[in-house]
Design a protein around this motif. Structure first.
Motif, PDB file in Angstrom:
ATOM      1  N   PRO A   1       0.770  -1.238   0.000  1.00  0.00           N
ATOM      2  CA  PRO A   1       0.000   0.000   0.000  1.00  0.00           C
ATOM      3  C   PRO A   1       0.810   1.302   0.000  1.00  0.00           C
ATOM      4  O   PRO A   1       0.229   2.380   0.067  1.00  0.00           O
ATOM      5  N   HIS A   2       2.134   1.223  -0.076  1.00  0.00           N
ATOM      6  CA  HIS A   2       2.958   2.426   0.056  1.00  0.00           C
ATOM      7  C   HIS A   2       2.529   3.547  -0.902  1.00  0.00           C
ATOM      8  O   HIS A   2       2.334   4.690  -0.488  1.00  0.00           O
ATOM      9  N   GLY A   3       2.386   3.255  -2.167  1.00  0.00           N
ATOM     10  CA  GLY A   3       2.002   4.267  -3.151  1.00  0.00           C
ATOM     11  C   GLY A   3       0.640   4.866  -2.860  1.00  0.00           C
ATOM     12  O   GLY A   3       0.435   6.078  -3.025  1.00  0.00           O
ATOM     13  N   PHE A   4      -0.284   4.036  -2.430  1.00  0.00           N
ATOM     14  CA  PHE A   4      -1.618   4.534  -2.077  1.00  0.00           C
ATOM     15  C   PHE A   4      -1.530   5.538  -0.933  1.00  0.00           C
ATOM     16  O   PHE A   4      -2.106   6.625  -1.005  1.00  0.00           O
ATOM     17  N   TYR A   5      -0.799   5.187   0.121  1.00  0.00           N
ATOM     18  CA  TYR A   5      -0.697   6.084   1.272  1.00  0.00           C
ATOM     19  C   TYR A   5       0.039   7.381   0.913  1.00  0.00           C
ATOM     20  O   TYR A   5      -0.335   8.453   1.372  1.00  0.00           O
ATOM     21  N   ARG A   6       1.066   7.300   0.074  1.00  0.00           N
ATOM     22  CA  ARG A   6       1.762   8.520  -0.369  1.00  0.00           C
ATOM     23  C   ARG A   6       0.782   9.429  -1.115  1.00  0.00           C
ATOM     24  O   ARG A   6       0.800  10.644  -0.941  1.00  0.00           O
ATOM     25  N   ALA A   7      -0.055   8.839  -1.939  1.00  0.00           N
ATOM     26  CA  ALA A   7      -1.032   9.620  -2.700  1.00  0.00           C
ATOM     27  C   ALA A   7      -2.055  10.303  -1.794  1.00  0.00           C
ATOM     28  O   ALA A   7      -2.659  11.300  -2.182  1.00  0.00           O
ATOM     29  N   GLN A   8      -2.228   9.777  -0.567  1.00  0.00           N
ATOM     30  CA  GLN A   8      -3.160  10.387   0.389  1.00  0.00           C
ATOM     31  C   GLN A   8      -2.481  11.445   1.247  1.00  0.00           C
ATOM     32  O   GLN A   8      -3.087  12.024   2.139  1.00  0.00           O
ATOM     33  N   GLY A   9      -1.174  11.669   1.019  1.00  0.00           N
ATOM     34  CA  GLY A   9      -0.450  12.713   1.733  1.00  0.00           C
ATOM     35  C   GLY A   9       0.481  12.225   2.826  1.00  0.00           C
ATOM     36  O   GLY A   9       1.180  13.028   3.452  1.00  0.00           O
ATOM     37  N   PHE A  10       0.506  10.926   3.100  1.00  0.00           N
ATOM     38  CA  PHE A  10       1.400  10.388   4.122  1.00  0.00           C
ATOM     39  C   PHE A  10       2.837  10.428   3.616  1.00  0.00           C
ATOM     40  O   PHE A  10       3.089  10.234   2.421  1.00  0.00           O
ATOM     41  N   GLU A  11       3.772  10.674   4.530  1.00  0.00           N
ATOM     42  CA  GLU A  11       5.184  10.721   4.178  1.00  0.00           C
ATOM     43  C   GLU A  11       5.963   9.709   5.008  1.00  0.00           C
ATOM     44  O   GLU A  11       5.644   9.482   6.174  1.00  0.00           O
ATOM     45  N   ASP A  12       6.983   9.149   4.406  1.00  0.00           N
ATOM     46  CA  ASP A  12       7.846   8.197   5.112  1.00  0.00           C
ATOM     47  C   ASP A  12       8.608   8.913   6.217  1.00  0.00           C
ATOM     48  O   ASP A  12       9.090  10.030   6.022  1.00  0.00           O
ATOM     49  N   THR A  13       8.707   8.259   7.387  1.00  0.00           N
ATOM     50  CA  THR A  13       9.435   8.849   8.508  1.00  0.00           C
ATOM     51  C   THR A  13      10.875   8.344   8.576  1.00  0.00           C
ATOM     52  O   THR A  13      11.693   8.921   9.289  1.00  0.00           O
ATOM     53  N   GLY A  14      11.159   7.254   7.894  1.00  0.00           N
ATOM     54  CA  GLY A  14      12.472   6.622   7.991  1.00  0.00           C
ATOM     55  C   GLY A  14      12.514   5.580   9.101  1.00  0.00           C
ATOM     56  O   GLY A  14      13.460   4.806   9.197  1.00  0.00           O
ATOM     57  N   GLU A  15      11.477   5.543   9.931  1.00  0.00           N
ATOM     58  CA  GLU A  15      11.406   4.570  11.026  1.00  0.00           C
ATOM     59  C   GLU A  15      11.020   3.203  10.473  1.00  0.00           C
ATOM     60  O   GLU A  15      10.119   3.098   9.644  1.00  0.00           O
ATOM     61  N   GLN A  16      11.732   2.175  10.941  1.00  0.00           N
ATOM     62  CA  GLN A  16      11.393   0.808  10.568  1.00  0.00           C
ATOM     63  C   GLN A  16      11.219   0.001  11.839  1.00  0.00           C
ATOM     64  O   GLN A  16      12.057   0.056  12.733  1.00  0.00           O
ATOM     65  N   ARG A  17      10.154  -0.738  11.906  1.00  0.00           N
ATOM     66  CA  ARG A  17       9.864  -1.556  13.090  1.00  0.00           C
ATOM     67  C   ARG A  17      10.593  -2.889  12.995  1.00  0.00           C
ATOM     68  O   ARG A  17      11.024  -3.300  11.926  1.00  0.00           O
ATOM     69  N   ALA A  18      10.674  -3.567  14.137  1.00  0.00           N
ATOM     70  CA  ALA A  18      11.396  -4.846  14.206  1.00  0.00           C
ATOM     71  C   ALA A  18      10.822  -5.886  13.245  1.00  0.00           C
ATOM     72  O   ALA A  18      11.541  -6.749  12.753  1.00  0.00           O
ATOM     73  N   ASN A  19       9.518  -5.807  12.962  1.00  0.00           N
ATOM     74  CA  ASN A  19       8.886  -6.785  12.073  1.00  0.00           C
ATOM     75  C   ASN A  19       9.049  -6.419  10.593  1.00  0.00           C
ATOM     76  O   ASN A  19       8.475  -7.073   9.728  1.00  0.00           O
ATOM     77  N   GLY A  20       9.818  -5.355  10.302  1.00  0.00           N
ATOM     78  CA  GLY A  20      10.062  -4.957   8.924  1.00  0.00           C
ATOM     79  C   GLY A  20       9.104  -3.906   8.397  1.00  0.00           C
ATOM     80  O   GLY A  20       9.282  -3.402   7.284  1.00  0.00           O
ATOM     81  N   GLU A  21       8.070  -3.570   9.156  1.00  0.00           N
ATOM     82  CA  GLU A  21       7.129  -2.543   8.717  1.00  0.00           C
ATOM     83  C   GLU A  21       7.794  -1.173   8.762  1.00  0.00           C
ATOM     84  O   GLU A  21       8.581  -0.884   9.652  1.00  0.00           O
ATOM     85  N   ARG A  22       7.465  -0.355   7.791  1.00  0.00           N
ATOM     86  CA  ARG A  22       7.959   1.014   7.732  1.00  0.00           C
ATOM     87  C   ARG A  22       6.840   1.970   8.124  1.00  0.00           C
ATOM     88  O   ARG A  22       5.671   1.715   7.853  1.00  0.00           O
ATOM     89  N   VAL A  23       7.227   3.094   8.733  1.00  0.00           N
ATOM     90  CA  VAL A  23       6.251   4.019   9.301  1.00  0.00           C
ATOM     91  C   VAL A  23       6.098   5.245   8.396  1.00  0.00           C
ATOM     92  O   VAL A  23       7.072   5.763   7.854  1.00  0.00           O
ATOM     93  N   MET A  24       4.851   5.690   8.282  1.00  0.00           N
ATOM     94  CA  MET A  24       4.519   6.922   7.561  1.00  0.00           C
ATOM     95  C   MET A  24       3.668   7.773   8.477  1.00  0.00           C
ATOM     96  O   MET A  24       3.023   7.249   9.396  1.00  0.00           O
ATOM     97  N   GLU A  25       3.634   9.096   8.228  1.00  0.00           N
ATOM     98  CA  GLU A  25       2.772   9.966   9.018  1.00  0.00           C
ATOM     99  C   GLU A  25       2.293  11.137   8.189  1.00  0.00           C
ATOM    100  O   GLU A  25       2.863  11.466   7.137  1.00  0.00           O
ATOM    101  N   LEU A  26       1.247  11.763   8.709  1.00  0.00           N
ATOM    102  CA  LEU A  26       0.633  12.911   8.064  1.00  0.00           C
ATOM    103  C   LEU A  26       0.272  13.907   9.168  1.00  0.00           C
ATOM    104  O   LEU A  26      -0.438  13.544  10.114  1.00  0.00           O
ATOM    105  N   LEU A  27       0.760  15.140   9.046  1.00  0.00           N
ATOM    106  CA  LEU A  27       0.378  16.178   9.999  1.00  0.00           C
ATOM    107  C   LEU A  27      -1.031  16.626   9.667  1.00  0.00           C
ATOM    108  O   LEU A  27      -1.340  16.908   8.504  1.00  0.00           O
ATOM    109  N   LEU A  28      -1.878  16.684  10.690  1.00  0.00           N
ATOM    110  CA  LEU A  28      -3.286  17.044  10.457  1.00  0.00           C
ATOM    111  C   LEU A  28      -3.515  18.537  10.515  1.00  0.00           C
ATOM    112  O   LEU A  28      -2.787  19.278  11.092  1.00  0.00           O
TER     113      LEU A  28
END
Length: 148
Positions: free
Chosen positions: A121-148
């Motif tokens: 879903p990375h491209g979908f979330y980017r298209a909704q305005g979310f940006e990568d934080t550079g944070e990666q979780r132990a399970n391999g998931e990458r974090v994105m966020e959006l300032l409201l």
């Protein structure tokens, strides 16, 4: 022909089986838990909120979120649109509707995590305005966020 109205609705005893039967495309199944698992997990996390996504009167997806950290962040825990309803704009509308309601609840940042991959879903979330934080979780998931 009018565009269906997308809404987020509580899941009831009458609708839970229908919502549990919704599923993503086969190639996407490794990126999101089944809705039945998500609903079960939500029942053991009192802070979790989950809703069915409807297009007019037809259930088309599932969304679940919870507060994170100090309560200023909201974490999108699960999100899926059924394989038969993808590509119709329902996901985009559901995310926009969810985001629109967050500031009134005191949230300032919406966060999520995703597993990288070709059908992910990375491209979908980017298209909704979310940006990568550079944070990666132990399970391999990458974090994105959006300032409201």
């Amino acid at each position: 022909m009018t565009t269906p109205v997308v809404t987020l609705r509580e899941i009831t005893a009458e609708t839970v089986r229908t919502i549990c039967d919704l599923e993503p495309h086969e190639a996407q199944k490794g990126f999101v838990a089944p809705n039945a698992v998500s609903i079960a997990q939500a029942h053991f996390n009192p802070a979790a909120v989950f809703r069915a996504i409807y297009a007019d009167e037809e259930p088309v997806g599932f969304i679940m979120w919870r507060p994170e950290g100090d309560g200023a962040n909201c974490f999108l825990w699960r999100f899926m649109i059924d394989r038969r309803h993808q590509g119709k704009g329902y996901g985009r509308e559901a995310i926009a509707l969810w985001l629109k309601g967050l500031p009134a609840l005191g949230y300032r940042i919406a966060r999520l995590s995703y597993l990288p991959g070709a059908a992910g879903p990375h491209g979908f979330y980017r298209a909704q305005g979310f940006e990568d934080t550079g944070e990666q979780r132990a399970n391999g998931e990458r974090v994105m966020e959006l300032l409201l």
